[in-house]
Motif scaffolding. Structure first.
Motif, mmCIF file in Angstrom:
data_model
loop_
_atom_site.group_PDB
_atom_site.id
_atom_site.type_symbol
_atom_site.label_atom_id
_atom_site.label_comp_id
_atom_site.label_asym_id
_atom_site.label_seq_id
_atom_site.Cartn_x
_atom_site.Cartn_y
_atom_site.Cartn_z
ATOM 1 N N GLN A 49 2.975 -10.829 -5.256
ATOM 2 C CA GLN A 49 3.199 -11.163 -3.858
ATOM 3 C C GLN A 49 2.135 -10.594 -2.935
ATOM 4 O O GLN A 49 1.973 -11.036 -1.797
ATOM 5 N N VAL A 50 1.435 -9.575 -3.415
ATOM 6 C CA VAL A 50 0.474 -8.883 -2.551
ATOM 7 C C VAL A 50 -0.604 -9.840 -2.055
ATOM 8 O O VAL A 50 -1.026 -9.790 -0.899
ATOM 9 N N TYR A 51 -1.066 -10.763 -2.935
ATOM 10 C CA TYR A 51 -2.156 -11.661 -2.564
ATOM 11 C C TYR A 51 -1.787 -12.543 -1.368
ATOM 12 O O TYR A 51 -2.543 -12.647 -0.400
ATOM 13 N N SER A 52 -0.625 -13.175 -1.423
ATOM 14 C CA SER A 52 -0.226 -14.065 -0.327
ATOM 15 C C SER A 52 0.090 -13.267 0.939
ATOM 16 O O SER A 52 -0.217 -13.713 2.057
ATOM 17 N N VAL A 53 0.685 -12.086 0.761
ATOM 18 C CA VAL A 53 0.986 -11.243 1.925
ATOM 19 C C VAL A 53 -0.305 -10.800 2.591
ATOM 20 O O VAL A 53 -0.442 -10.837 3.828
ATOM 21 N N ALA A 54 -1.286 -10.386 1.777
ATOM 22 C CA ALA A 54 -2.573 -9.945 2.323
ATOM 23 C C ALA A 54 -3.277 -11.085 3.050
ATOM 24 O O ALA A 54 -3.911 -10.883 4.094
ATOM 25 N N GLU A 55 -3.148 -12.307 2.515
ATOM 26 C CA GLU A 55 -3.758 -13.459 3.186
ATOM 27 C C GLU A 55 -3.149 -13.674 4.560
ATOM 28 O O GLU A 55 -3.867 -13.948 5.535
ATOM 29 N N ARG A 56 -1.819 -13.519 4.667
ATOM 30 C CA ARG A 56 -1.170 -13.672 5.975
ATOM 31 C C ARG A 56 -1.609 -12.569 6.933
ATOM 32 O O ARG A 56 -1.825 -12.816 8.122
ATOM 33 N N LEU A 57 -1.732 -11.357 6.408
ATOM 34 C CA LEU A 57 -2.181 -10.252 7.262
ATOM 35 C C LEU A 57 -3.613 -10.467 7.738
ATOM 36 O O LEU A 57 -3.959 -10.130 8.873
ATOM 37 N N GLU A 58 -4.436 -11.038 6.871
ATOM 38 C CA GLU A 58 -5.810 -11.358 7.289
ATOM 39 C C GLU A 58 -5.784 -12.395 8.406
ATOM 40 O O GLU A 58 -6.513 -12.269 9.406
ATOM 41 N N ARG A 60 -3.535 -12.802 10.531
ATOM 42 C CA ARG A 60 -3.026 -12.136 11.740
ATOM 43 C C ARG A 60 -4.066 -11.200 12.344
ATOM 44 O O ARG A 60 -3.870 -10.670 13.434
ATOM 45 N N GLY A 61 -5.167 -10.963 11.615
ATOM 46 C CA GLY A 61 -6.197 -10.060 12.121
ATOM 47 C C GLY A 61 -5.884 -8.600 11.865
ATOM 48 O O GLY A 61 -6.395 -7.720 12.568
ATOM 49 N N LEU A 62 -5.060 -8.322 10.844
ATOM 50 C CA LEU A 62 -4.643 -6.945 10.590
ATOM 51 C C LEU A 62 -5.298 -6.321 9.375
ATOM 52 O O LEU A 62 -5.116 -5.124 9.122
ATOM 53 N N LEU A 63 -6.043 -7.105 8.599
ATOM 54 C CA LEU A 63 -6.810 -6.511 7.500
ATOM 55 C C LEU A 63 -8.027 -7.370 7.202
ATOM 56 O O LEU A 63 -8.092 -8.549 7.562
ATOM 57 N N ASP A 64 -8.997 -6.748 6.537
ATOM 58 C CA ASP A 64 -10.215 -7.426 6.111
ATOM 59 C C ASP A 64 -10.187 -7.557 4.594
ATOM 60 O O ASP A 64 -9.639 -6.706 3.881
ATOM 61 N N VAL A 65 -10.801 -8.624 4.101
ATOM 62 C CA VAL A 65 -10.834 -8.897 2.666
ATOM 63 C C VAL A 65 -12.275 -8.820 2.176
ATOM 64 O O VAL A 65 -13.178 -9.427 2.759
ATOM 65 N N GLN A 66 -12.473 -8.060 1.098
ATOM 66 C CA GLN A 66 -13.788 -7.971 0.462
ATOM 67 C C GLN A 66 -13.763 -8.843 -0.786
ATOM 68 O O GLN A 66 -12.958 -8.617 -1.703
ATOM 69 N N GLN A 67 -14.629 -9.862 -0.817
ATOM 70 C CA GLN A 67 -14.649 -10.784 -1.943
ATOM 71 C C GLN A 67 -15.388 -10.146 -3.112
ATOM 72 O O GLN A 67 -16.554 -10.402 -3.385
ATOM 73 N N ALA A 68 -14.685 -9.261 -3.771
ATOM 74 C CA ALA A 68 -15.229 -8.589 -4.943
ATOM 75 C C ALA A 68 -14.377 -8.966 -6.141
ATOM 76 O O ALA A 68 -13.506 -9.824 -6.073
ATOM 77 N N SER A 69 -14.629 -8.357 -7.257
ATOM 78 C CA SER A 69 -13.818 -8.603 -8.446
ATOM 79 C C SER A 69 -13.388 -7.248 -9.014
ATOM 80 O O SER A 69 -14.216 -6.524 -9.591
ATOM 81 N N PRO A 70 -12.138 -6.846 -8.818
ATOM 82 C CA PRO A 70 -11.090 -7.610 -8.130
ATOM 83 C C PRO A 70 -11.241 -7.542 -6.605
ATOM 84 O O PRO A 70 -11.988 -6.700 -6.100
ATOM 85 N N ILE A 71 -10.499 -8.437 -5.919
ATOM 86 C CA ILE A 71 -10.531 -8.474 -4.451
ATOM 87 C C ILE A 71 -9.998 -7.159 -3.904
ATOM 88 O O ILE A 71 -9.013 -6.606 -4.392
ATOM 89 N N ARG A 72 -10.692 -6.669 -2.884
ATOM 90 C CA ARG A 72 -10.245 -5.429 -2.243
ATOM 91 C C ARG A 72 -9.848 -5.731 -0.789
ATOM 92 O O ARG A 72 -10.398 -6.640 -0.151
ATOM 93 N N TYR A 73 -8.916 -4.936 -0.309
ATOM 94 C CA TYR A 73 -8.395 -5.126 1.047
ATOM 95 C C TYR A 73 -8.581 -3.834 1.835
ATOM 96 O O TYR A 73 -8.454 -2.722 1.297
ATOM 97 N N ARG A 74 -8.892 -3.992 3.112
ATOM 98 C CA ARG A 74 -9.043 -2.834 3.997
ATOM 99 C C ARG A 74 -8.351 -3.122 5.316
ATOM 100 O O ARG A 74 -8.594 -4.180 5.917
ATOM 101 N N PRO A 75 -7.467 -2.227 5.783
ATOM 102 C CA PRO A 75 -6.766 -2.484 7.046
ATOM 103 C C PRO A 75 -7.691 -2.273 8.237
ATOM 104 O O PRO A 75 -8.649 -1.487 8.165
#
Length: 250
Positions: A49-58, A60-75
């Motif tokens: 569920q984290v992937y879809s939740v993180a996409e919604r947060l992105e 909303r402008g509440l986190l940034d996504v780093q297109q790495a392998s694996p994907i990393r998230y930063r608030p």
């Protein structure tokens, strides 16, 4: 103010986030940045569920996504998150109120609602009496059989209105009430007709000009409940009925 995680999650939910979104955002604040596995490890959110939740947060402008392998998230920073949530709240509030205003403006005006209000509690009735008395332009009728219902703010208001030329009449069966308020220059006093002597439930009566009225009763527990209306047909009709009932039969 002490706030635990459950309090924070509930607060985020009231601001429009889901429970999972709040948990992921909080987890990333703890981590600084992390993968879906890192988030799932410390948050009560399934990794799937984290992937879809993180996409919604992105979105909303509440986190940034780093297109790495694996994907990393930063608030985003807390300051930016606060501005984002405040802007969202303001937009939603404006949208809702704009619609309500539109509906209100579309009203045909074919029906009018008479404003008849109820006030409970002696102090609240005190405040409403003073408010009504202060609005008088031409005349005031104030009545009570209980001296304890003549509080100082009411006495001062009656005196101020009498000094400004408003016709003030005090009605009471109670000598102490008539003597106290009758000592104010410009205030006239009178006793109601004898057929009111058996009254043990009435509290106060206020008539202001020809369109403001308040009537209160004493409750069984000694409290006070009042109904009042101002600027309505109901008030005008009730004033006429009251004045007829207080006239001394010939």
């Amino acid at each position: 103010m002490s706030v635990d995680e459950n309090d924070a999650i509930e607060a985020f939910e009231r601001l429009g986030l889901t429970s999972y979104e709040a948990k992921v955002f909080i987890a990333l604040q703890r981590l600084g940045s992390g993968t879906a596995r890192d988030v799932a490890r410390i948050a009560d959110v399934p990794r799937s569920q984290v992937y879809s939740v993180a996409e919604r947060l992105e979105n909303r402008g509440l986190l940034d996504v780093q297109q790495a392998s694996p994907i990393r998230y930063r608030p985003v920073s807390l300051e930016k998150a606060q501005r984002t949530l405040e802007d969202r709240f303001d937009r939603e509030c404006e949208r809702a109120l704009t619609y309500v205003e539109q509906v209100r403006n579309e009203s045909t005006g074919e029906e009018t609602q008479e404003d008849i209000w109820t006030v409970r509690g002696r102090e609240r009735v005190d405040d409403r009496v003073v408010n009504l008395l202060s609005s008088a332009d031409e005349r005031i009728v104030f009545g009570t059989r209980l001296s304890e219902l003549v509080v100082d703010p009411i006495e001062r208001c009656l005196e101020e209105q009498a000094n400004e030329g408003t016709a003030v009449v005090v009605m009471s069966q109670n000598d102490s009430v008539r003597n106290r308020l009758g000592s104010i220059e410009g205030v006239c006093t009178d006793a109601p007709p004898s057929h009111h002597e058996g009254d043990r439930r009435s509290g106060r009566i206020v008539i202001v000009d020809d369109d403001g009225v308040l009537l209160s009763v004493i409750d069984d527990d000694g409290g006070e409940t009042a109904i009042w209306s101002s600027g309505s047909r109901f008030a005008s009709v009730l004033i006429q009925l009251i004045e007829v009932s207080t006239q001394t039969p010939e």
